[in-house]
Design a protein around this motif. Structure first.
Motif, PDB file in Angstrom:
ATOM      1  N   UNK A  11       0.818  -1.214   0.000  1.00  0.00           N
ATOM      2  CA  UNK A  11       0.000   0.000   0.000  1.00  0.00           C
ATOM      3  C   UNK A  11       0.853   1.266   0.000  1.00  0.00           C
ATOM      4  N   UNK A  12       1.959   1.251   0.722  1.00  0.00           N
ATOM      5  CA  UNK A  12       2.856   2.411   0.733  1.00  0.00           C
ATOM      6  C   UNK A  12       3.527   2.595  -0.630  1.00  0.00           C
ATOM      7  N   UNK A  13       3.922   1.503  -1.241  1.00  0.00           N
ATOM      8  CA  UNK A  13       4.530   1.576  -2.575  1.00  0.00           C
ATOM      9  C   UNK A  13       3.508   2.086  -3.575  1.00  0.00           C
ATOM     10  N   UNK A  14       2.283   1.586  -3.496  1.00  0.00           N
ATOM     11  CA  UNK A  14       1.230   2.027  -4.400  1.00  0.00           C
ATOM     12  C   UNK A  14       0.939   3.517  -4.220  1.00  0.00           C
ATOM     13  N   UNK A  15       0.930   3.976  -2.992  1.00  0.00           N
ATOM     14  CA  UNK A  15       0.713   5.407  -2.726  1.00  0.00           C
ATOM     15  C   UNK A  15       1.831   6.247  -3.348  1.00  0.00           C
ATOM     16  N   UNK A  16       3.059   5.768  -3.249  1.00  0.00           N
ATOM     17  CA  UNK A  16       4.184   6.483  -3.864  1.00  0.00           C
ATOM     18  C   UNK A  16       4.046   6.510  -5.379  1.00  0.00           C
ATOM     19  N   UNK A  17       3.646   5.392  -5.961  1.00  0.00           N
ATOM     20  CA  UNK A  17       3.443   5.347  -7.414  1.00  0.00           C
ATOM     21  C   UNK A  17       2.350   6.336  -7.812  1.00  0.00           C
ATOM     22  N   UNK A  18       1.264   6.353  -7.057  1.00  0.00           N
ATOM     23  CA  UNK A  18       0.124   7.198  -7.406  1.00  0.00           C
ATOM     24  C   UNK A  18       0.366   8.682  -7.144  1.00  0.00           C
ATOM     25  N   UNK A  19       1.024   9.006  -6.035  1.00  0.00           N
ATOM     26  CA  UNK A  19       1.187  10.407  -5.641  1.00  0.00           C
ATOM     27  C   UNK A  19       2.558  10.984  -5.962  1.00  0.00           C
ATOM     28  N   UNK A  20       3.541  10.109  -6.236  1.00  0.00           N
ATOM     29  CA  UNK A  20       4.900  10.587  -6.468  1.00  0.00           C
ATOM     30  C   UNK A  20       5.604  10.881  -5.154  1.00  0.00           C
ATOM     31  N   UNK A  21       6.902  11.153  -5.231  1.00  0.00           N
ATOM     32  CA  UNK A  21       7.687  11.461  -4.030  1.00  0.00           C
ATOM     33  C   UNK A  21       9.086  11.888  -4.412  1.00  0.00           C
ATOM     34  N   UNK A  22       9.619  12.879  -3.719  1.00  0.00           N
ATOM     35  CA  UNK A  22      11.020  13.293  -3.854  1.00  0.00           C
ATOM     36  C   UNK A  22      11.511  13.343  -5.302  1.00  0.00           C
ATOM     37  N   UNK A  23      10.829  14.057  -6.142  1.00  0.00           N
ATOM     38  CA  UNK A  23      11.240  14.190  -7.529  1.00  0.00           C
ATOM     39  C   UNK A  23      10.620  13.179  -8.467  1.00  0.00           C
TER      40      UNK A  23
END
Length: 101
Positions: A67-79
């Motif tokens: 779920x955390x990985x999916x959130x990063x994919x969906x919302x982006x992070x650090x560039x």
């Protein structure tokens, strides 16, 4: 000129024969998740998850849940831009990456 063209045909076929089997075997052993990753993520995270412009993902499953990985994919992070992959493909890649431990 006609003779030169005829002489080059065997060379072309021999070169094609040398490389086509290897490429076919490489793509035949790739999962859908790996294909999605290679087409969308590898330019920053490395072909073998080793990291490049983005962080390495070799053991990302030890640090982040699906779920955390999916959130990063969906919302982006650090560039990392949001939504590079979406929907079912994002779900599959998040699941695949979460198993990297």
């Amino acid at each position: 000129m006609y003779k030169k063209a005829l002489l080059s045909i065997p060379l072309i076929f021999s070169l094609a024969a040398c490389s086509s089997d290897e490429e076919t075997n490489d793509t035949a052993n790739v999962t859908e998740e790996e294909r999605i990753y290679q087409n969308n993520c590898a330019s920053c995270h490395g072909k073998t998850l080793e990291g490049y412009a983005g962080p390495e993902l070799v053991n990302i499953g030890n640090k982040m849940s699906k779920d955390e990985i999916l959130e990063t994919i969906n919302k982006g992070a650090n560039g990392m831009p949001a939504g590079i992959i979406k929907g079912e493909e994002a779900e599959k890649v998040a699941e695949w990456l979460s198993a990297k431990k």
